[in-house]
Design an enzyme around this catalytic site. Structure first.
Site, PDB file in Angstrom:
ATOM      1  CB  THR A   1       4.483   0.214  -2.575  1.00 43.57           C
ATOM      2  OG1 THR A   1       3.299  -0.280  -2.942  1.00 43.57           O
ATOM      3  CG2 THR A   1       4.939   0.089  -0.948  1.00 43.57           C
TER       4      THR A   1
ATOM      5  CB  SER B   1     -15.940   3.159  -7.606  1.00 43.12           C
ATOM      6  OG  SER B   1     -15.759   4.545  -6.597  1.00 43.12           O
TER       7      SER B   1
ATOM      8  CD  GLU C   1      -3.072  -0.503   0.171  1.00 38.39           C
ATOM      9  OE1 GLU C   1      -2.980  -0.200  -1.319  1.00 38.39           O
ATOM     10  OE2 GLU C   1      -3.490  -1.518   0.480  1.00 38.39           O
TER      11      GLU C   1
ATOM     12  CG  ASP D   1      -6.244   2.426  -7.455  1.00 36.18           C
ATOM     13  OD1 ASP D   1      -5.756   1.519  -6.743  1.00 36.18           O
ATOM     14  OD2 ASP D   1      -6.776   3.261  -6.803  1.00 36.18           O
TER      15      ASP D   1
ATOM     16  CB  SER E   1     -24.697   8.985 -13.776  1.00 33.23           C
ATOM     17  OG  SER E   1     -24.669   8.352 -12.702  1.00 33.23           O
TER      18      SER E   1
HETATM   19  C1  GLA Z   1      -5.047   4.533  -3.717  1.00 32.04           C
HETATM   20  C2  GLA Z   1      -4.586   5.247  -4.962  1.00 32.04           C
HETATM   21  C3  GLA Z   1      -3.379   4.192  -5.431  1.00 32.04           C
HETATM   22  C4  GLA Z   1      -2.438   3.599  -4.274  1.00 32.04           C
HETATM   23  C5  GLA Z   1      -3.421   3.304  -3.035  1.00 32.04           C
HETATM   24  C6  GLA Z   1      -2.541   2.948  -1.863  1.00 32.04           C
HETATM   25  O1  GLA Z   1      -5.786   3.578  -4.222  1.00 32.04           O
HETATM   26  O2  GLA Z   1      -5.282   5.434  -6.128  1.00 32.04           O
HETATM   27  O3  GLA Z   1      -2.607   4.713  -6.365  1.00 32.04           O
HETATM   28  O4  GLA Z   1      -1.618   4.710  -3.957  1.00 32.04           O
HETATM   29  O5  GLA Z   1      -4.271   4.509  -2.850  1.00 32.04           O
HETATM   30  O6  GLA Z   1      -1.930   1.773  -1.910  1.00 32.04           O
END
Ligand code: GLA
Length: 379
Positions: free
Chosen positions: A33, A123, A31, A169, A65
């Site tokens: 990272t 999301s 996380e 993400d 939406s």
């Molecule tokens: C959010 C961000 C990601 C990542 C996480 C933490 O989800 O969008 O890029 O930094 O937090 O790991």
């Protein structure tokens, strides 16, 4: 969901479009990272955004939406940014494709999703990936490669939504593969799929229902801390830092920056340890690392909140193998690795105890590792 979206399309625009989906993600470990050039270990989940889209032969985008019962209409020039924050995700994706020399023309779309908002399940990345993939298919003959699709989503966050996020993400939403986690090296962007079928254990997300908001938030401040320390060390990202290096500059930086960097340095090693442990079926090590991550995110990185710490305590009391805050933090979910035989008791206890303290039950989402962004008919 599919029928509702198609029906809304018929009502708003007449006829039919093409359906696309993209999932949210969970992350086993790694996380904060990603923007430090480290490793992450996410997978796509079975909760997704779905859009019905059709080019309309004009230079205007019209979107509806279903979840918000709201319409937006905008042009494709930089000055045409829509007011509504939800529509800026779609506008941003269009702009980022155009900036890269790709093609986007006017289109009509209806969309909805079942990725809970503000729960740390990405999301917004799901929405970006859904449209990036769709516009690649509809206007660009799929000539934009998948990494670039993920970057288009990330740049949308940076340039149109105020979140200086990393790549995790959008990467997970684009590259997800059923029953597989992905270990991504965020420096080289090399990644590997790991089959994921934990033996005798289940993974479950427990949603505190504390909504997090990453825009203009402490998230960007965390990132700034890391960048300051890296700069002070004369390296590009904290990926190249060690605790020895950090300790050597301890007196030159603020205590806050020191602890932020300490967490990142420790976390990147944990990702590798967890990958090895997972392959060896050593769930105790996986779980121990998860608890360590929680502690670091709570005490050093300070992205937890009372409710998430309480969920972590309950997990410990119930003998859960591993539990931690997942995603950016400041609310949202914990991810829990639970032995089969303890599962029912854990779910009951966490609901009862949390409800007794906060007056509402947490939501429970069993993790089902799923495929990434795609055309609906391809699944
Ligand atoms: C959010 C961000 C990601 C990542 C996480 C933490 O989800 O969008 O890029 O930094 O937090 O790991």
């Amino acid at each position: 969901m599919k029928e509702k979206i198609e029906k809304a399309f018929e009502q708003h625009f007449g006829g039919k479009g093409t359906l696309y989906v993209a999932p949210g993600r969970f992350n086993l470990i790694g996380e904060h990272t990603d923007y430090n050039g480290g490793f992450v270990f996410p997978g796509a989940i079975d909760k997704l955004m779905m859009a019905d889209i059709r080019p309309n032969g004009t230079d205007k985008v019209r979107v509806y939406s279903l979840d918000l019962n709201d319409n937006a209409e905008f042009g494709l020039n930089e000055a045409d940014a829509p007011e509504q924050s939800w529509a800026r995700y779609i506008f941003g994706v269009c702009r980022e494709i155009l900036k890269r020399g790709g093609k986007v023309e006017g289109f009509d779309a209806t969309f909805a999703g079942n990725v809970p908002l503000g729960a740390g399940l990405s999301s917004s990345a799901a929405l970006e990936s859904c449209f990036a993939n769709a516009l690649n298919d509809l206007f660009n003959d799929n000539s934009i490669d998948k990494f670039e699709l993920a970057r288009i989503g990330q740049s949308t966050e940076h340039n149109y939504c105020g979140v200086n996020c990393g790549i995790m993400d959008q990467f997970a939403s684009v590259f997800g593969k059923k029953d597989h986690l992905m270990r991504l090296d965020c420096r080289s962007m090399e990644f590997e799929y790991f089959p994921f079928k934990p033996v005798g254990h289940r993974l479950v997300l427990v949603d505190s229902r504390v909504k997090h908001e990453l825009a203009d938030s402490p998230y960007n401040k965390r990132r700034a801390s890391c960048e300051r320390v890296a700069k002070r060390l004369g390296i590009e990202t904290l990926r190249d830092a060690t605790m020895e290096m950090l300790d050597a500059i301890k007196t030159d930086i603020t205590a806050e920056d020191y602890f932020r960097a300490k967490f990142v340095i420790e976390e990147k090693d944990r990702v590798l340890a967890v990958c090895d442990a997972l392959v060896a079926g050593d769930y105790d090590t996986v779980g121990r690392c998860m608890y360590e991550t929680h502690k670091g995110l709570s005490k050093d990185y300070e992205v937890s909140c009372e409710e998430l710490d309480y969920l972590n305590d309950i997990a410990k009391e119930c003998g859960v193998t591993g539990s931690r805050i997942m995603g950016g933090g400041f609310g949202g979910c914990t991810v829990n690795l639970v032995k089969e035989e303890l599962y029912d008791n854990f779910i009951k206890t966490v609901k009862d105890k949390f409800n007794a303290r906060y007056g509402h039950e947490p939501k429970i989402y069993p993790v089902i590792v799923s495929d990434g962004a795609r055309r609906y008919e391809d699944q």
